[in-house]
Motif scaffolding. Structure first.
Motif, PDB file in Angstrom:
ATOM      1  N   TRP A  88       7.603 -17.023  17.855  1.00  0.00           N
ATOM      2  CA  TRP A  88       7.644 -16.073  18.967  1.00  0.00           C
ATOM      3  C   TRP A  88       7.237 -14.676  18.526  1.00  0.00           C
ATOM      4  O   TRP A  88       6.352 -14.069  19.083  1.00  0.00           O
ATOM      5  CB  TRP A  88       9.013 -16.050  19.627  1.00  0.00           C
ATOM      6  N   ASP A  89       7.937 -14.105  17.530  1.00  0.00           N
ATOM      7  CA  ASP A  89       7.552 -12.785  17.044  1.00  0.00           C
ATOM      8  C   ASP A  89       7.823 -12.664  15.552  1.00  0.00           C
ATOM      9  O   ASP A  89       8.085 -13.675  14.899  1.00  0.00           O
ATOM     10  CB  ASP A  89       8.167 -11.651  17.875  1.00  0.00           C
ATOM     11  N   GLY A  90       7.748 -11.458  15.009  1.00  0.00           N
ATOM     12  CA  GLY A  90       7.776 -11.265  13.563  1.00  0.00           C
ATOM     13  C   GLY A  90       9.083 -11.569  12.855  1.00  0.00           C
ATOM     14  O   GLY A  90       9.103 -11.664  11.633  1.00  0.00           O
ATOM     15  N   ASP A  91      10.175 -11.724  13.599  1.00  0.00           N
ATOM     16  CA  ASP A  91      11.433 -12.139  12.959  1.00  0.00           C
ATOM     17  C   ASP A  91      11.975 -13.422  13.580  1.00  0.00           C
ATOM     18  O   ASP A  91      13.083 -13.833  13.341  1.00  0.00           O
ATOM     19  CB  ASP A  91      12.473 -11.014  12.966  1.00  0.00           C
ATOM     20  N   GLY A  92      11.144 -14.069  14.387  1.00  0.00           N
ATOM     21  CA  GLY A  92      11.504 -15.346  14.981  1.00  0.00           C
ATOM     22  C   GLY A  92      11.772 -15.199  16.477  1.00  0.00           C
ATOM     23  O   GLY A  92      11.572 -14.129  17.036  1.00  0.00           O
ATOM     24  N   PRO A  93      12.189 -16.279  17.085  1.00  0.00           N
ATOM     25  CA  PRO A  93      12.475 -17.524  16.404  1.00  0.00           C
ATOM     26  C   PRO A  93      11.216 -18.310  16.015  1.00  0.00           C
ATOM     27  O   PRO A  93      10.176 -18.200  16.636  1.00  0.00           O
ATOM     28  CB  PRO A  93      13.298 -18.313  17.418  1.00  0.00           C
ATOM     29  N   ILE A  94      11.426 -19.044  14.941  1.00  0.00           N
ATOM     30  CA  ILE A  94      10.478 -20.061  14.508  1.00  0.00           C
ATOM     31  C   ILE A  94      11.093 -21.378  14.973  1.00  0.00           C
ATOM     32  O   ILE A  94      12.238 -21.677  14.635  1.00  0.00           O
ATOM     33  CB  ILE A  94      10.329 -20.076  12.970  1.00  0.00           C
ATOM     34  N   TRP A  95      10.362 -22.127  15.763  1.00  0.00           N
ATOM     35  CA  TRP A  95      10.854 -23.433  16.203  1.00  0.00           C
ATOM     36  C   TRP A  95      10.510 -24.454  15.136  1.00  0.00           C
ATOM     37  O   TRP A  95       9.382 -24.491  14.639  1.00  0.00           O
ATOM     38  CB  TRP A  95      10.226 -23.836  17.530  1.00  0.00           C
ATOM     39  N   CYS A  96      11.483 -25.265  14.793  1.00  0.00           N
ATOM     40  CA  CYS A  96      11.317 -26.286  13.758  1.00  0.00           C
ATOM     41  C   CYS A  96      11.194 -27.667  14.405  1.00  0.00           C
ATOM     42  O   CYS A  96      11.930 -27.971  15.345  1.00  0.00           O
ATOM     43  CB  CYS A  96      12.527 -26.298  12.827  1.00  0.00           C
ATOM     44  N   ALA A  97      10.305 -28.488  13.870  1.00  0.00           N
ATOM     45  CA  ALA A  97      10.150 -29.855  14.372  1.00  0.00           C
ATOM     46  C   ALA A  97      11.471 -30.621  14.276  1.00  0.00           C
ATOM     47  O   ALA A  97      11.734 -31.508  15.086  1.00  0.00           O
ATOM     48  CB  ALA A  97       9.060 -30.589  13.594  1.00  0.00           C
ATOM     49  N   ASP A 104       6.485  -6.985  23.156  1.00  0.00           N
ATOM     50  CA  ASP A 104       6.129  -5.915  24.098  1.00  0.00           C
ATOM     51  C   ASP A 104       6.102  -4.538  23.423  1.00  0.00           C
ATOM     52  O   ASP A 104       6.027  -3.516  24.092  1.00  0.00           O
ATOM     53  CB  ASP A 104       7.042  -5.926  25.321  1.00  0.00           C
ATOM     54  N   GLU A 105       6.192  -4.531  22.072  1.00  0.00           N
ATOM     55  CA  GLU A 105       6.117  -3.339  21.216  1.00  0.00           C
ATOM     56  C   GLU A 105       7.366  -2.474  21.226  1.00  0.00           C
ATOM     57  O   GLU A 105       7.382  -1.387  20.670  1.00  0.00           O
ATOM     58  CB  GLU A 105       4.881  -2.480  21.525  1.00  0.00           C
ATOM     59  N   THR A 106       8.449  -2.940  21.829  1.00  0.00           N
ATOM     60  CA  THR A 106       9.692  -2.180  21.828  1.00  0.00           C
ATOM     61  C   THR A 106      10.552  -2.585  20.631  1.00  0.00           C
ATOM     62  O   THR A 106      10.290  -3.591  19.962  1.00  0.00           O
ATOM     63  CB  THR A 106      10.496  -2.426  23.115  1.00  0.00           C
ATOM     64  N   CYS A 107      11.568  -1.791  20.396  1.00  0.00           N
ATOM     65  CA  CYS A 107      12.619  -2.120  19.434  1.00  0.00           C
ATOM     66  C   CYS A 107      13.943  -2.009  20.180  1.00  0.00           C
ATOM     67  O   CYS A 107      14.142  -1.063  20.946  1.00  0.00           O
ATOM     68  CB  CYS A 107      12.599  -1.162  18.252  1.00  0.00           C
ATOM     69  N   SER A 108      14.806  -2.954  19.972  1.00  0.00           N
ATOM     70  CA  SER A 108      16.095  -2.930  20.650  1.00  0.00           C
ATOM     71  C   SER A 108      16.950  -1.794  20.102  1.00  0.00           C
ATOM     72  O   SER A 108      16.872  -1.476  18.910  1.00  0.00           O
ATOM     73  CB  SER A 108      16.819  -4.259  20.453  1.00  0.00           C
ATOM     74  N   PRO A 109      17.775  -1.180  20.952  1.00  0.00           N
ATOM     75  CA  PRO A 109      18.649  -0.099  20.494  1.00  0.00           C
ATOM     76  C   PRO A 109      19.527  -0.553  19.329  1.00  0.00           C
ATOM     77  O   PRO A 109      20.064  -1.656  19.341  1.00  0.00           O
ATOM     78  CB  PRO A 109      19.508   0.215  21.724  1.00  0.00           C
ATOM     79  N   CYS A 137      13.337  -0.129  13.374  1.00  0.00           N
ATOM     80  CA  CYS A 137      12.102  -0.179  14.158  1.00  0.00           C
ATOM     81  C   CYS A 137      10.895   0.085  13.258  1.00  0.00           C
ATOM     82  O   CYS A 137      10.564   1.237  12.973  1.00  0.00           O
ATOM     83  CB  CYS A 137      12.172   0.840  15.289  1.00  0.00           C
ATOM     84  N   PRO A 138      10.233  -0.970  12.799  1.00  0.00           N
ATOM     85  CA  PRO A 138       9.083  -0.800  11.908  1.00  0.00           C
ATOM     86  C   PRO A 138       7.869  -0.226  12.639  1.00  0.00           C
ATOM     87  O   PRO A 138       7.774  -0.281  13.858  1.00  0.00           O
ATOM     88  CB  PRO A 138       8.799  -2.217  11.417  1.00  0.00           C
ATOM     89  N   ARG A 139       6.939   0.315  11.869  1.00  0.00           N
ATOM     90  CA  ARG A 139       5.702   0.851  12.452  1.00  0.00           C
ATOM     91  C   ARG A 139       4.753  -0.249  12.901  1.00  0.00           C
ATOM     92  O   ARG A 139       4.016  -0.081  13.853  1.00  0.00           O
ATOM     93  CB  ARG A 139       4.991   1.740  11.430  1.00  0.00           C
ATOM     94  N   ALA A 140       4.747  -1.373  12.189  1.00  0.00           N
ATOM     95  CA  ALA A 140       3.824  -2.470  12.512  1.00  0.00           C
ATOM     96  C   ALA A 140       4.038  -2.943  13.942  1.00  0.00           C
ATOM     97  O   ALA A 140       5.171  -3.035  14.420  1.00  0.00           O
ATOM     98  CB  ALA A 140       4.024  -3.631  11.549  1.00  0.00           C
ATOM     99  N   SER A 141       2.957  -3.270  14.622  1.00  0.00           N
ATOM    100  CA  SER A 141       3.061  -3.761  15.997  1.00  0.00           C
ATOM    101  C   SER A 141       3.704  -5.146  16.030  1.00  0.00           C
ATOM    102  O   SER A 141       3.668  -5.889  15.045  1.00  0.00           O
ATOM    103  CB  SER A 141       1.676  -3.819  16.651  1.00  0.00           C
ATOM    104  N   ARG A 201       2.681  -7.720  17.749  1.00  0.00           N
ATOM    105  CA  ARG A 201       1.639  -8.756  17.660  1.00  0.00           C
ATOM    106  C   ARG A 201       1.145  -8.926  16.228  1.00  0.00           C
ATOM    107  O   ARG A 201       0.914 -10.050  15.774  1.00  0.00           O
ATOM    108  CB  ARG A 201       0.496  -8.446  18.613  1.00  0.00           C
ATOM    109  N   ASP A 202       0.984  -7.816  15.500  1.00  0.00           N
ATOM    110  CA  ASP A 202       0.547  -7.915  14.101  1.00  0.00           C
ATOM    111  C   ASP A 202       1.623  -8.576  13.239  1.00  0.00           C
ATOM    112  O   ASP A 202       1.306  -9.383  12.355  1.00  0.00           O
ATOM    113  CB  ASP A 202       0.187  -6.539  13.539  1.00  0.00           C
ATOM    114  N   ALA A 203       2.891  -8.239  13.496  1.00  0.00           N
ATOM    115  CA  ALA A 203       3.985  -8.853  12.743  1.00  0.00           C
ATOM    116  C   ALA A 203       4.034 -10.356  13.012  1.00  0.00           C
ATOM    117  O   ALA A 203       4.221 -11.152  12.095  1.00  0.00           O
ATOM    118  CB  ALA A 203       5.313  -8.195  13.103  1.00  0.00           C
ATOM    119  N   ARG A 204       3.852 -10.745  14.269  1.00  0.00           N
ATOM    120  CA  ARG A 204       3.843 -12.176  14.593  1.00  0.00           C
ATOM    121  C   ARG A 204       2.688 -12.876  13.893  1.00  0.00           C
ATOM    122  O   ARG A 204       2.864 -13.959  13.329  1.00  0.00           O
ATOM    123  CB  ARG A 204       3.762 -12.391  16.102  1.00  0.00           C
ATOM    124  N   ALA A 205       1.510 -12.271  13.889  1.00  0.00           N
ATOM    125  CA  ALA A 205       0.353 -12.874  13.218  1.00  0.00           C
ATOM    126  C   ALA A 205       0.621 -13.026  11.723  1.00  0.00           C
ATOM    127  O   ALA A 205       0.239 -14.039  11.114  1.00  0.00           O
ATOM    128  CB  ALA A 205      -0.902 -12.036  13.458  1.00  0.00           C
TER     129      ALA A 205
END
Length: 137
Positions: free
Chosen positions: A21-30, A46-51, A55-59, A61-65
């Protein structure tokens, strides 16, 4: 929706990644679990960080990639926006529930080693001291 197991804290398990899903998961496992990488925080898609979260600088989408590249190779996009992946089976150690049906985990891939550390070391995510628990890279 099928039951998704939350692996008890301290237990090791295998995870063959199928979706990210995104740069810290979730990763779905078989094998069933959905892994939220322990001790790190990445931006949301969506480029936000939760309160209260680092909050890293990397986007998002880039973190997920970057996470997709660490665990395997992109194989398309799922109907809900997850990136479909194919990759080798990882070995993970649970830190218990990450909320909902997610298991907080430290994962090692035969492809890239310690995934949590790689995301931090490469700047895609920040270490989240509250949950880092003296982990060593």
């Amino acid at each position: 929706m099928a039951d998704v197991p939350v692996i008890p804290s301290g237990q090791t398990f295998e995870c063959t990644p199928t979706h990210v899903w995104d740069g810290d998961g979730p990763i779905w496992c078989a094998e069933g679990p959905r892994v939220r990488l322990s001790g790190i925080a990445a931006r949301e898609i969506d480029e936000t960080c939760s309160p209260g979260h680092p909050c890293p600088r990397a986007s998002g989408r880039d973190a997920r990639a970057a996470l997709v590249a660490l665990v395997g190779a992109a194989a398309g996009v799922g109907r809900h926006g997850h990136i479909l992946v194919t990759g080798p089976t990882m070995r993970c150690r649970s830190d218990g529930s990450a909320g909902g049906n997610r298991t907080a985990s430290w994962c090692n891939s035969p492809r890239a080693g310690d995934i949590n550390c790689a995301m931090v070391n490469d700047g895609w995510a920040l270490r989240w001291d509250r949950y880092w628990n003296n982990h060593r890279c």
